[in-house]
Structures are given as structure tokens and as C-alpha cells.
Scaffold this active site. Structure first.
Site: not given
Ligand code: ATP
Length: 290
Positions: A10, A136
Site C-alpha cells: 500500500k 495496517d
Molecule cells: P508499515 O508500512 O505497516 O509500517 P513497513 O512496510 O514499514 O510496515 P514491514 O515490511 O511490514 O514494514 O516490516 C516491519 C518489520 O516487521 C520487519 O522489520 C520485520 O521484523 C517484521 N515482520 C514481521 N512479519 C513480517 C513479514 N511477513 N514480512 C516482513 N516483515 C515482517
């Protein structure tokens, strides 16, 4: 038996933080849109009562810290399911990038297990599980374009955005969402909030240029303080001529919007020489139709 679901990323078109709540979460108002950059989540039923997570990328936990694991565990408990599952996640969304990759994997796991175990969950029960995993995840159950409020778990669908290209530029650093919110707490209250209601109205009118003008993210200044590259990327995208530019979520990914294919090509080529991870993607009407 196996079930495959795509787990699309997203972007946030508007992200306002209203304050910190008693329960430690933040009250937010976010306009989000699903894009066609997606992980693949495959769930395979196991006879043994266990949850096994396999992820194709480094830095993704394969234990109970994985959001897909947490979603599977909650479903097993709520519906008293004794069978086990292997969840294989083919990561294509950059990790800790502000694109909700982990949340979307959890949402895809909920959809996949509903099919695999023929549970017949309603959308509301999916949202209930989603809300327990992370802020999210609820949006990612259906995706499309929506307003998320509360701590992100209350979803109101919005009309689809006008067709456009989204150019994603991910600097070579990762950012912790929790850390960015902690730093947001320590700052004086922001004088300016993004105009979420005006964004909703612009989407309802299908007014692409107004959508571009109204892009806003209250967390952008916080992450920019830590990651100097964000300002450089924004300036470079602006020089090339994206119609709208913003950091997504807690960052550090920056996206640019354009409706012109030639502009998309120029942005893609121009930014590739600048940053290692650059993608040109489209919007998706629903997380299930990627
Ligand atoms: P958001 O935009 O919802 O804040 P994000 O894109 O910044 O999320 P993610 O890629 O979802 O961040 O990952 C954040 C952290 O979540 C990672 O550093 C990891 O430790 C943990 N995590 C748990 N499950 C997953 C998964 N399936 N894929 C990626 N990271 C995961």
C-alpha cells in the site's frame, strides 16, 4: 492442499496522527491505496499441529514475530483448528519500507486460511483477527482505496483513484515504524496537518491534480530528520516532474505519481541511476484482484 494469495503493498496518500492514546497506540486518519507490487503467500495444510513460516528474504523473522504466524495462530485458536500450516512467503515488497509488506502478508494469510480450512469467515471476523495482529492489517484484507481511522483498524471504503503510475523509490536504509512514532511523540505538536477531508473529496471527484496537491504525511518530517536521502529523492523527482511526491507510511520509501507513460519512463530511468530500488507500479482496485 495448498492455497496461494497475493499480498499487495500500500501507499499512504494522506497520513495524519491525531495523538497518542491511553493504550499506547496512536489515533490516526489515513487514506491508503493498494498497488500492484505484491508478495506471494502460499499456505499448505499440515497434519501436525504446528505453524511453520518460510520467508524468501533476509531480516524477515520466521518465528512468532512474523505477522503471518500471529494471524495463523489467532485463527487456529478462534476456530479450534487442530491441523497445522506451512506459510511460505515469497517477499517482493521491500521490508521495513513504509509499504505494509508484513501487514499484507498477515492479511493474505487470513484470506488463504479461510479458503484452506473452509472456515467461512465474514469480512468482520477477518477484520477482528487483523486488528489483533497490527494496525495496517485491517486495510490489507480488502485493500483498494480506503480511509483508515482509530489505530488503523476502522476501514471506510473510498472510490478508486484515477488511473496513474506510481514510481516507488526506496533508499538503502530501513526504518522502524515504532521508532518513528516514538520520535513523533517527543516532538512538539505539528502546526500543520494534512487535509484528509479535502483528499477524500478530491478522490470522490476523481480530481488527479488535486490529489497530487493534497498529498501529505505528518510522519514525513520525522523520518526525513533521520534519513537525509529522502529530501534528495523528493527534490530529484520534482526536477524530473512527478505531479505529486510523498513519503509512504513511516518511510523511507518515497513515491511519485504521474498519469503520463512518458513521464513514468523518465522518472524510472532518472531515479534508477540515483537509488538501487526503483519500481513503476499501478494501482489495484482490491487486494484480492492483484
Ligand atoms: P508499515 O508500512 O505497516 O509500517 P513497513 O512496510 O514499514 O510496515 P514491514 O515490511 O511490514 O514494514 O516490516 C516491519 C518489520 O516487521 C520487519 O522489520 C520485520 O521484523 C517484521 N515482520 C514481521 N512479519 C513480517 C513479514 N511477513 N514480512 C516482513 N516483515 C515482517
Amino acid at each position: 492442499m495448498r492455497v496461494l494469495e497475493k499480498a499487495p503493498a500500500k501507499i499512504n496518500l494522506s497520513l495524519d496522527v491525531l495523538g497518542r492514546r491511553e493504550d499506547g497506540y496512536h489515533e490516526v486518519r489515513m487514506v491508503m491505496a493498494t498497488i500492484d507490487l505484491a508478495d506471494r503467500v502460499e499456505c499448505e495444510s499440515l497434519a501436525e499441529d504446528e505453524i511453520i513460516i518460510r520467508a524468501s528474504a533476509p531480516y524477515v523473522p520466521e518465528d512468532d514475530r512474523n505477522f503471518a504466524y500471529q494471524a495463523a495462530k489467532l485463527i487456529k485458536e478462534k476456530y479450534s483448528i487442530r491441523a497445522g500450516v506451512r506459510v511460505s512467503i515469497d517477499k517482493r515488497i521491500p521490508v521495513a519500507a513504509g509499504l505494509a509488506g508484513g501487514s499484507s502478508d498477515a492479511a493474505a494469510t487470513i484470506r488463504a486460511l479461510n479458503r484452506l480450512w473452509k472456515i467461512g469467515m465474514t469480512y468482520e471476523s477477518m477484520l477482528d483477527i487483523a486488528g489483533k495482529v497490527g494496525s495496517d492489517v485491517a486495510f490489507c484484507i480488502k485493500g483498494g482505496t480506503a480511509l483508515a481511522t482509530g489505530r488503523g483498524e476502522k476501514i471506510s471504503p473510498l472510490p478508486p483513484l484515477p488511473p496513474c503510475w506510481i514510481i516507488l523509490v526506496k533508499p538503502d536504509v530501513s526504518v522502524s515504524t515504532a521508532q518513528i512514532y516514538r520520535e513523533w511523540d517527543d516532538q512538539p505538536a505539528p502546526a500543520l496537518h494534512p487535509d484528509v477531508d479535502a483528499m477524500i473529496a478530491a478522490i470522490a471527484r476523481g480530481d488527479f491534480l488535486a490529489i497530487c496537491r493534497l498529498l501529505g504525511n505528518t510522519l514525513e518530517a520525522v523520518t526525513m530528520n533521520k534519513v537525509a536521502e529522502i529530501a534528495r529523492i523528493k527534490a530529484h523527482m520534482n526536477r524530473i516532474g512527478a505531479e505529486g511526491i510523498l513519503m509512504s507510511g513511516s518511510g523511507p520509501t518515497v513515491f511519485g505519481l504521474t498519469q503520463r507513460e512518458s513521464k513514468m519512463q523518465r522518472l524510472l530511468n532518472g531515479m534508477k541511476g540515483y537509488c538501487p530500488q526503483v519500481y513503476a507500479v499501478r494501482l489495484c482496485r482490491s487486494a484480492e484482484l492483484v
